[in-house]
Write an enzyme that holds these catalytic residues in place. Structure first.
Site, PDB file in Angstrom:
ATOM      1  N   SER A  24       0.855  -1.187   0.000  1.00 59.88           N
ATOM      2  CA  SER A  24       0.000   0.000   0.000  1.00 59.88           C
ATOM      3  C   SER A  24       0.893   1.241   0.000  1.00 59.88           C
ATOM      4  CB  SER A  24      -0.973  -0.029   1.170  1.00 59.88           C
ATOM      5  OG  SER A  24      -0.344  -0.431   2.336  1.00 59.88           O
ATOM      6  N   GLN A  99      -2.034   6.654  -5.328  1.00 60.27           N
ATOM      7  CA  GLN A  99      -2.926   7.163  -4.272  1.00 60.27           C
ATOM      8  C   GLN A  99      -3.104   8.673  -4.461  1.00 60.27           C
ATOM      9  OE1 GLN A  99      -1.643   7.416   0.029  1.00 60.27           O
ATOM     10  NE2 GLN A  99      -3.376   6.036   0.332  1.00 60.27           N
ATOM     11  N   TYR A 168      -7.194  12.505   6.901  1.00 63.80           N
ATOM     12  CA  TYR A 168      -6.918  13.524   5.904  1.00 63.80           C
ATOM     13  C   TYR A 168      -8.238  14.101   5.369  1.00 63.80           C
ATOM     14  CZ  TYR A 168      -2.115  12.050   6.372  1.00 63.80           C
ATOM     15  OH  TYR A 168      -0.873  11.768   6.886  1.00 63.80           O
ATOM     16  N   ARG A 216      -8.832   4.117   0.175  1.00 63.82           N
ATOM     17  CA  ARG A 216      -8.185   3.742   1.429  1.00 63.82           C
ATOM     18  C   ARG A 216      -9.125   4.184   2.537  1.00 63.82           C
ATOM     19  NH1 ARG A 216      -2.301   2.698   3.626  1.00 63.82           N
ATOM     20  NH2 ARG A 216      -3.056   0.634   4.228  1.00 63.82           N
ATOM     21  N   ARG A 315       6.347  -2.657   5.120  1.00 62.84           N
ATOM     22  CA  ARG A 315       7.680  -2.639   5.742  1.00 62.84           C
ATOM     23  C   ARG A 315       8.422  -3.954   5.526  1.00 62.84           C
ATOM     24  NH1 ARG A 315       5.758  -0.663  11.384  1.00 62.84           N
ATOM     25  NH2 ARG A 315       3.901  -1.709  10.594  1.00 62.84           N
TER      26      ARG A 315
HETATM   27  C1  LIG Z   1       7.336   5.266   5.583  1.00 61.79           C
HETATM   28  C2  LIG Z   1       5.855   5.054   5.509  1.00 61.79           C
HETATM   29  C3  LIG Z   1       5.044   6.020   4.922  1.00 61.79           C
HETATM   30  C4  LIG Z   1       3.670   5.807   4.798  1.00 61.79           C
HETATM   31  N1  LIG Z   1       2.905   6.708   4.107  1.00 61.79           N
HETATM   32  C5  LIG Z   1       1.617   6.403   3.807  1.00 61.79           C
HETATM   33  C6  LIG Z   1       0.873   7.191   2.900  1.00 61.79           C
HETATM   34  O1  LIG Z   1       1.375   8.163   2.327  1.00 61.79           O
HETATM   35  N2  LIG Z   1      -0.414   6.837   2.634  1.00 61.79           N
HETATM   36  C7  LIG Z   1      -0.994   5.752   3.220  1.00 61.79           C
HETATM   37  O2  LIG Z   1      -2.163   5.477   2.960  1.00 61.79           O
HETATM   38  N3  LIG Z   1      -0.304   4.980   4.084  1.00 61.79           N
HETATM   39  C8  LIG Z   1       0.979   5.255   4.365  1.00 61.79           C
HETATM   40  N4  LIG Z   1       1.716   4.419   5.171  1.00 61.79           N
HETATM   41  C9  LIG Z   1       1.056   3.255   5.802  1.00 61.79           C
HETATM   42  C10 LIG Z   1       1.241   1.987   4.976  1.00 61.79           C
HETATM   43  O3  LIG Z   1       0.551   2.051   3.762  1.00 61.79           O
HETATM   44  C11 LIG Z   1       0.766   0.742   5.765  1.00 61.79           C
HETATM   45  O4  LIG Z   1      -0.601   0.847   5.992  1.00 61.79           O
HETATM   46  C12 LIG Z   1       1.494   0.576   7.081  1.00 61.79           C
HETATM   47  O5  LIG Z   1       2.879   0.678   6.884  1.00 61.79           O
HETATM   48  C13 LIG Z   1       1.187  -0.774   7.747  1.00 61.79           C
HETATM   49  O6  LIG Z   1       1.567  -1.810   6.908  1.00 61.79           O
HETATM   50  P1  LIG Z   1       2.907  -2.703   7.159  1.00 61.79           P
HETATM   51  O7  LIG Z   1       2.824  -3.193   8.556  1.00 61.79           O
HETATM   52  O8  LIG Z   1       2.815  -3.781   6.117  1.00 61.79           O
HETATM   53  O9  LIG Z   1       4.074  -1.796   6.961  1.00 61.79           O
HETATM   54  C14 LIG Z   1       3.087   4.624   5.326  1.00 61.79           C
HETATM   55  C15 LIG Z   1       3.910   3.671   5.922  1.00 61.79           C
HETATM   56  C16 LIG Z   1       5.277   3.866   6.020  1.00 61.79           C
HETATM   57  C17 LIG Z   1       6.137   2.801   6.651  1.00 61.79           C
END
Ligand SMILES: Cc1cc2nc3c(=O)[nH]c(=O)nc-3n(C[C@H](O)[C@H](O)[C@H](O)COP(=O)(O)O)c2cc1C
Ligand SMILES: Cc1cc2nc3c(=O)[nH]c(=O)nc-3n(C[C@H](O)[C@H](O)[C@H](O)COP(=O)(O)OP(=O)(O)OC[C@H]3O[C@@H](n4cnc5c(N)ncnc54)[C@H](O)[C@@H]3O)c2cc1C
Length: 656
Positions: A24, A99, A168, A216, A315
């Protein structure tokens, strides 16, 4: 375990994903100057690694919502960037969506005017009162979202996702916490949905049926009076019924609880499923879920249970871009684990300058130069000795061996991992140890000769006569009572007090007595005091924190570790003494002095734990007579972090 569900293709509207693993959207700050080679290489590495879908980080749809970590999609010059990106990614099966985002009250417009929001209710982060948007401004943004979607279509992307989550702008219209309008955009849910629905209709009109369109969506607001999970199920059903959408991408967290959005390592794997699964079950269109789902076995369990249609692993694939490919090839144990520290990724995009990185994968965000596949083979094969088996030494040995050197690693104790052996024993911090286990396991197939219980001294080194030495001997806790704010007034008697190593390093008969009322002197403002307090609260009733900072974990706020710790400790008998230093401790009492005024406070405590830094262990006598190159890395160079240890080690492994 078979991965039958993971590797089934799926259609999100017109876009066919080759498998069920998505990434995502996440800010990288790699697109600050447009879509260039750094961003392309970052996504290409994950496309090559077998990911099924990537959703590009926020596209900025309007100058009233700028951000350093986003793609300026309001600007038509971005189309050429999309085309370059898609030309490269077109070689892979991975689908690519964009997005679309507006931060509303959380963004300061580029021209210095007040933020745009549904109502004049300020952001919890910015001290600026926003403007309640006029109808003209609403119309302008509907068009802006549509124009950005059209740019994505023109650039060759396969889909778009409208950001209706995380507090947002569109989420602000949805939530009664931010929307108190009395016109047709406020009041009952059907009114609060009006602006988001106008945006979705305009976006769909802009891309037609050629591109997938999704949203989202958050599982809940998580704040009293906000949208509950049941409310969000209702919202999702209504959105589903419009027929405008091809998928739902479910998430959690917002500016009140950022740490729920990108849950650090204290969160259980799959921690967002509690709120995501009820929504996924309520909608007809495919649902993507996320939240510390760290390997394909975990993803398979979610899919096989019918809890979701696609699993997002952000991540986990920052830590290892090849996660899918390796696992499919039977090499699941070779996947470099994400430890959920957020030090390189989320803290990275909040650094100055911002840039995504990873504590455990040095190549993340630097794929063009530092990925493992860019390692230069050794010009001459050398005998390399690494002294110390902490993360710095392990990474140095791994990289040097990958390059073809003959590597011998010596570790003084009976186990590898260095200080991570202490860190991983703190409650809720177990995942930090998985990177030590992975690094250690990687050394075997690389043929690194590992010697445990072998402290290196000059004689050991002389007997080896290597070509190069890497000193990765780490650091040991200070016990001299030093406090940075009062460097000439060390705490008397500190030599007999406890450190994190004492309270996390031993158990059973060797464990120290904890007493009932503890005081932690935190001179660092990092993770270590949090680990110590979590451990203390397993044993004691009361903890006093004395810190020169404004609050607990000030310097790890950007990795989202401090807020959840404050939540955990807030329900205990926990007292923070900010902007303070510890003047004395004697006869069961501590004297805490303010750094702001000539004020002292006596508190009744029976145990003091010092978190006041560590002294580098630099056994320079060992390398005294050695004439070849010597590289000092990690905490041996200067007491810092896991990230710096791994990155130092990587640099040394490249340099030898
Ligand atoms: C560095 C970083 C930036 C993120 N920026 C956004 C974003 O711009 N838009 C969004 O919807 N989610 C953002 N997220 C959330 C991720 O899309 C995701 O939902 C979150 O990392 C949990 O998933 P994971 O445990 O697989 O990392 C971000 C996550 C990280 C790590
Ligand atoms: C309680 C605690 C929690 C922490 N939590 C975090 C966290 O959340 N995030 C983070 O970024 N960092 C954290 N850290 C810090 C992090 O663990 C260190 O920065 C990192 O381990 C440093 O790695 P290193 O390899 O340089 O040194 P070390 O981990 O100290 O490893 C050095 C190794 O060298 C060995 N050695 C020493 N002398 C010799 C010799 N002469 N011969 C052979 N071997 C020798 C030692 O036995 C040791 O195994 C934490 C530290 C502690 C104590």
């Amino acid at each position: 375990m078979t991965l039958a569900h993971v590797f089934q293709p799926i259609d999100l509207g017109p876009a066919t994903l080759p498998n069920r693993i998505a990434r995502s959207a996440h800010g990288t700050a790699l697109a600050q100057h447009g879509i260039d080679e750094d961003l392309i290489a970052y996504h290409e590495a994950r496309a090559r690694g077998g990911v099924g879908l990537t959703i590009l980080e926020i596209a900025l749809v309007h100058p009233s919502s700028p951000s350093p970590s986003g793609i300026p999609a309001w600007d038509r010059s971005t189309i050429a960037g999309y085309e370059r990106l898609m030309e490269r990614l077109g070689r892979y099966e991975m689908r690519v969506f964009q997005q679309l985002w507006h931060a509303g009250r959380h963004a300061l417009p580029a021209d210095g005017s007040p933020p745009w929001a549904p109502s004049a209710i300020p952001s919890v982060d910015l001290g600026v009162m926003p403007l309640a948007m006029s109808h003209d401004q609403i119309d302008e943004l509907v068009e802006a979202f549509a124009a950005a979607a059209a740019n994505a279509r023109e650039g060759g992307l396969h889909g778009v996702e409208v950001h209706l989550a995380h507090g947002y702008l569109l989420n602000q219209f949805l939530s009664p916490l931010a929307n108190q309008r009395d016109d047709e955009y406020g009041g009952p849910l059907e009114n609060r949905l009006r602006f988001p629905l106008r945006v979705l209709q305009a976006v769909r009109d802009a891309v037609g049926s050629e591109l997938a369109v999704g949203v989202r969506l958050n599982g809940e607001d998580g704040v009293p009076g906000g949208l509950s999970n049941a409310d969000m199920v209702d919202v999702a059903r209504r959105l589903d019924a419009t027929g405008l959408l091809d998928f739902f991408n479910l998430s959690l967290g917002n500016r009140w609880a950022h740490h729920k959005m990108i849950g650090p390592m204290h969160e259980p794997h799959g921690y967002e499923l509690r709120t995501s699964v009820p929504i996924a079950a309520a909608v007809c269109k495919p649902a993507i879920v996320t939240g510390r789902i760290l390997n394909l076995q975990e993803a398979e369990r979610v899919l096989a249970a019918g809890d979701a249609d696609v699993v997002s692993m952000v991540r986990a694939t920052i830590a290892d871009p090849d996660l899918v490919r390796k696992t499919r090839g039977g090499l699941a144990s070779r996947v470099r684990p994400c430890i959920g520290c957020n030090h390189g990724c989320f803290a990275g995009i909040r650094n100055n300058p911002p840039r995504i990185g990873c504590a455990v994968n040095v190549g993340a965000g630097r794929e063009t130069v530092l990925g493992d596949d860019r390692l230069p083979p050794a010009d001459v094969v050398r005998d390399v000795v690494v002294i110390g088996g902490g993360p710095a030494g392990l990474e140095a040995a791994r990289v040097a061996a990958l390059r073809g050197h003959r590597v011998t690693l010596y570790e003084a104790t009976e186990r590898l991992g260095g200080q991570l052996a202490y860190a991983r024993r703190a409650p809720l911090r177990g995942d930090i140890g998985t990177i030590a286990d992975w690094l250690a396991a990687e050394l075997t197939p690389l043929g690194v000769d590992v010697h445990l219980q072998t402290p290196v001294d000059a004689a050991v080194l002389a007997s080896r006569s290597p070509d190069a030495v890497i000193v990765a001997t780490g650091a040991t806790p200070r016990r001299d009572g030093f406090q940075a704010a009062r460097p000439l007034h060390p705490l008397a008697g500190a030599g007999t007090m406890l450190t994190s190593w004492d309270i996390l390093g031993a158990d059973g008969a060797g464990a120290p007595g904890f007493g009932r009322r503890a005081l932690v002197l935190d001179d660092l403002g990092h993770y270590e005091a949090i680990a110590v307090i979590d451990r203390l609260f397993e044993e004691v009733e009361t903890v006093h924190l004395v810190t020169r900072f404004a609050e607990l974990g000030t310097l790890v706020d950007s990795s989202l570790s401090a807020a959840p710790a404050r939540e955990r400790f807030g329900i205990r008998d926990f007292h923070v003494h900010p902007h303070s230093w510890l003047e004395g401790f004697a006869d069961g009492g501590a004297t805490i002095a303010s750094l702001d005024a000539d004020v002292r406070r006596a508190v009744d405590v029976d145990t003091v734990v010092l978190v006041s830094g560590a002294t580098p262990r630099r056994p320079l006598d060992v390398v005294d007579g050695f004439v070849g190159p010597v590289h000092v890395v990690g905490d041996a160079l200067g007491h810092r972090f896991l990230l710096t240890a791994v990155h130092d080690g990587n640099r040394a492994g490249r340099a030898v």
